[in-house]
Design a protein around this motif. Structure first.
Motif, PDB file in Angstrom:
ATOM      1  N   GLU A 470     -10.963 -22.201 -21.011  1.00  0.00           N
ATOM      2  CA  GLU A 470     -10.703 -23.483 -20.352  1.00  0.00           C
ATOM      3  C   GLU A 470     -11.346 -24.646 -21.120  1.00  0.00           C
ATOM      4  O   GLU A 470     -10.719 -25.684 -21.352  1.00  0.00           O
ATOM      5  CB  GLU A 470     -11.248 -23.426 -18.914  1.00  0.00           C
ATOM      6  CG  GLU A 470     -11.133 -24.730 -18.142  1.00  0.00           C
ATOM      7  CD  GLU A 470      -9.702 -25.084 -17.766  1.00  0.00           C
ATOM      8  OE1 GLU A 470      -9.420 -26.287 -17.596  1.00  0.00           O
ATOM      9  OE2 GLU A 470      -8.869 -24.162 -17.644  1.00  0.00           O
ATOM     10  N   GLU A 471     -12.587 -24.450 -21.546  1.00  0.00           N
ATOM     11  CA  GLU A 471     -13.328 -25.525 -22.226  1.00  0.00           C
ATOM     12  C   GLU A 471     -12.622 -25.943 -23.519  1.00  0.00           C
ATOM     13  O   GLU A 471     -12.464 -27.138 -23.794  1.00  0.00           O
ATOM     14  CB  GLU A 471     -14.753 -25.050 -22.541  1.00  0.00           C
ATOM     15  CG  GLU A 471     -15.601 -26.111 -23.229  1.00  0.00           C
ATOM     16  CD  GLU A 471     -16.836 -25.534 -23.928  1.00  0.00           C
ATOM     17  OE1 GLU A 471     -17.538 -26.325 -24.574  1.00  0.00           O
ATOM     18  OE2 GLU A 471     -17.069 -24.307 -23.849  1.00  0.00           O
ATOM     19  N   CYS A 473      -9.385 -25.520 -24.389  1.00  0.00           N
ATOM     20  CA  CYS A 473      -8.090 -26.160 -24.113  1.00  0.00           C
ATOM     21  C   CYS A 473      -8.259 -27.571 -23.555  1.00  0.00           C
ATOM     22  O   CYS A 473      -7.506 -28.476 -23.912  1.00  0.00           O
ATOM     23  CB  CYS A 473      -7.282 -25.307 -23.131  1.00  0.00           C
ATOM     24  SG  CYS A 473      -6.537 -23.869 -23.917  1.00  0.00           S
ATOM     25  N   THR A 474      -9.241 -27.743 -22.712  1.00  0.00           N
ATOM     26  CA  THR A 474      -9.485 -29.081 -22.135  1.00  0.00           C
ATOM     27  C   THR A 474      -9.873 -30.061 -23.232  1.00  0.00           C
ATOM     28  O   THR A 474      -9.374 -31.196 -23.279  1.00  0.00           O
ATOM     29  CB  THR A 474     -10.589 -29.015 -21.057  1.00  0.00           C
ATOM     30  OG1 THR A 474     -10.176 -28.100 -20.034  1.00  0.00           O
ATOM     31  CG2 THR A 474     -10.840 -30.380 -20.433  1.00  0.00           C
ATOM     32  N   LYS A 510      -3.825 -23.138 -16.914  1.00  0.00           N
ATOM     33  CA  LYS A 510      -3.846 -24.251 -17.868  1.00  0.00           C
ATOM     34  C   LYS A 510      -2.440 -24.496 -18.420  1.00  0.00           C
ATOM     35  O   LYS A 510      -2.022 -25.639 -18.600  1.00  0.00           O
ATOM     36  CB  LYS A 510      -4.815 -23.934 -19.018  1.00  0.00           C
ATOM     37  CG  LYS A 510      -5.039 -25.094 -19.980  1.00  0.00           C
ATOM     38  CD  LYS A 510      -5.708 -26.265 -19.281  1.00  0.00           C
ATOM     39  CE  LYS A 510      -5.814 -27.489 -20.136  1.00  0.00           C
ATOM     40  NZ  LYS A 510      -6.320 -28.651 -19.413  1.00  0.00           N
TER      41      LYS A 510
END
Length: 568
Positions: A470-471, A473-474, A510
């Motif tokens: 997640e980190e 991709c964000t 995501k």
């Protein structure tokens, strides 16, 4: 031959009773005594006389074409051209006759200077113009720039389209990208070969093409015209067209740079040669700098210079040497500066090498070297036994000065972007995430240029497993790509290209949010809509098919009801 043409016009008649037509046939036929007795055999085989005469005519025409080509090579120059001019004078009246036209065109092709009157007649007739050889067209074009421009324009459009198609190709790879083909392979392309043929040895036409390229570069700022300028010169070099190569002052510089591009590195020997060419520009010849800057503005040249700069910086770290102490590095910066300043120089017509800011050498490059040191320190620390490891985590912040340099200094921005490409190719996720925020605002939005995004998306495939986090991709999508998608369609296309390649690596939640964020608007172009549809189709195929909701049948057989004694 004219007699044969008359005979051809009399159709398929055979010799029988001698009428007026037969007399004409005799007069205009092939007057060989030995042939007369053989002709009845053709009648026995049912071969029309027209077919026979046509085959004789075709054979004679081939012989005549061979003879014209032979005349063009034999004897003294004045004599041979006098013969060809006489032939042209006698035959030109038949130029519109399809059967004779090839002969007339062949005569014109071998004449270095066709009479102007005849050139004008050819130019005025579309069919004749289309049929004439490129050697004749060159003579027409050199005095008709507009007509030549009409011929060249579609080729230039095709060339730019081919470059853009390569940059937006759905095949994303770190091994095969925009810069993979060698210079020699690139100049075998259709457009370069056609332009080379159209120009031949004609210096005037070569100058016209260069002027077209300068004008289009100024009008569009499209750097692919700079690539074509270099490729065209080197294509003529391959063919040893000395008439052009010797008069183009950029020839030897381009030849040397071409060798560097082939190796994707500027070594010490070639660096000295290139410096010699730059230092050799004499007073009063400064205009040459305009052409040299255009050669250096070629993305393939910029790529080579930037890669060489990054390699030099890494070497300097190992040698404990400062950038200002490396002559080779300073030359690379000088050429990068000249290339990046090409548009301004040609636009302003002020042919001076742009001044390099001292802070680029004294502050920015040492800062990049400190990033290299940070990476080495962290990597060494990670390899130490756990009891000897230091508590220092990987640096997460970037100096404010780095971001400022990327925003305000074009050369710093170019080198900074190539350093980020370098660390991505090294699979250095920590360094990439650390420097990524600096890319949101860069000089002239260079971080959102097609060439950089093409290379970045290719390199990101090496970090494919990180897309599940997640980190990561964000930071990449929300923190960088999506900040520009709505205002820059090319960014939208590159993000969709990347997801088409790596969608299976991205976490489902995501991926769903990205799909919504990347949905095309009414204003979006067809290319974006097509890519989005392709992505949607791929995602649909990945979804599990809806299982039928049914109760799982029990594996146990029901026991039959046995009546009790009381119920009997």
């Amino acid at each position: 031959m004219q007699g044969l043409l008359l005979q051809l016009g009399h159709g398929e008649g055979k010799w029988g009773n001698a009428g007026p037509e037969d007399i004409a046939a005799t007069e205009n036929g092939v007057l060989l005594p030995s042939l007369q007795s053989a002709l009845p055999f053709l009648d026995l085989h049912g071969t029309p006389r027209l077919e026979f005469h046509q085959s004789v005519f075709d054979e004679l025409r081939e012989k005549l074409l061979e003879r014209v080509s032979a005349i063009a090579l034999e004897g003294k120059v004045e004599e041979r051209y006098k013969k060809l001019e006489d032939l042209l004078e006698k035959s030109f009246s038949l130029v519109k006759m399809p059967s004779i036209q090839p002969v007339v065109m062949c005569v014109m092709k071998h004449l270095p200077k066709v009479p102007e009157k005849k050139l004008k007649l050819v130019m005025a007739d579309k069919d004749l113009y289309k049929a004439c050889a490129v050697e004749v067209k060159r003579q027409i074009w050199q005095d008709n720039q507009a007509l030549f421009g009409d011929e060249v324009s579609p080729l230039l459009k095709q060339y730019i389209l081919e470059k853009e198609n390569t940059l937006f190709s759905n095949d994303i790879s770190v091994l095969h990208n925009f810069f993979s083909p060698s210079p020699k392979t690139r100049r075998q392309g259709e457009v370069v070969q056609k332009l080379t043929q159209m120009i031949g040895k004609n210096v005037k036409l070569y100058d016209m093409v260069l002027q077209f390229l300068r004008t289009l570069f100024l009008r569009t700022r499209n750097v692919h015209y700079c690539t074509l300028r270099a490729e065209l010169l080197m294509s003529l070099h391959d063919l040893e067209i000395s008439e052009i190569c010797t008069v183009d002052p950029c020839h030897k510089f381009t030849w040397c740079l071409d060798a560097c591009i082939r190796e994707k590195f500027v070594d010490n020997k070639r660096a000295r040669e290139l410096q010699g060419f730059l230092d050799g520009v004499k007073k009063g010849q400064e205009q040459v700098l305009g052409d040299l800057s255009m050669i250096l503005c070629d993305p393939f040249a910029i790529n080579t210079l930037a890669l060489s700069t990054i390699r030099h910086l890494q070497d300097l770290v190992g040698q404990d040497t400062l950038p200002r102490e490396s002559p080779d590095l300073l030359l690379l910066l000088r050429m990068l500066s000249l290339g990046q300043g090409a548009w301004d120089m040609i636009d302003s017509q002020v042919f001076k090498e742009p001044k390099m800011e001292a802070e680029l050498i004294t502050k920015f490059l040492p800062m990049l070297m400190s990033f290299v040191v940070d990476d080495h320190t962290y990597n060494v620390d990670q390899k130490l036994p756990s009891e000897e490891k230091g508590p220092i985590p990987y640096p997460s912040t970037i100096p404010e000065a780095f971001t400022k340099f990327l925003q305000e200094n074009r050369i710093a921005c170019e080198i900074g972007l190539y350093y980020i490409l370098h660390i991505t190719k090294q699979r250095n996720k920590n360094a990439f995430l650390r420097l990524l925020p600096a890319l949101v605002e860069t000089f002239s939005d260079l971080a959102f240029s097609d060439i950089f995004l093409h290379l970045l998306t290719g390199n990101l495939t090496l970090l494919g497993d990180e897309f599940a986090l997640e980190e990561f991709c964000t930071s990449l999508f929300d923190g960088f790509f999506l900040t520009a998608c709505s205002r820059k369609e090319n960014v939208h296309r590159h993000v969709l290209r990347l997801l088409l390649h790596l969608h299976h690596k991205v976490a489902p939640a995501k991926l769903e949010s990205l799909q919504k964020a990347l949905e095309p608007t009414k204003q979006s172009g067809e290319a974006v809509k097509e890519l989005y549809n392709q992505l949607t189709e791929k995602l649909e195929l990945r979804k599990p098919s809806p299982a039928e909701v049914t109760e799982t049948p029990s594996m146990e057989l029901p026991l039959p009801t046995v009546p009790t004694p009381a119920s009997r």
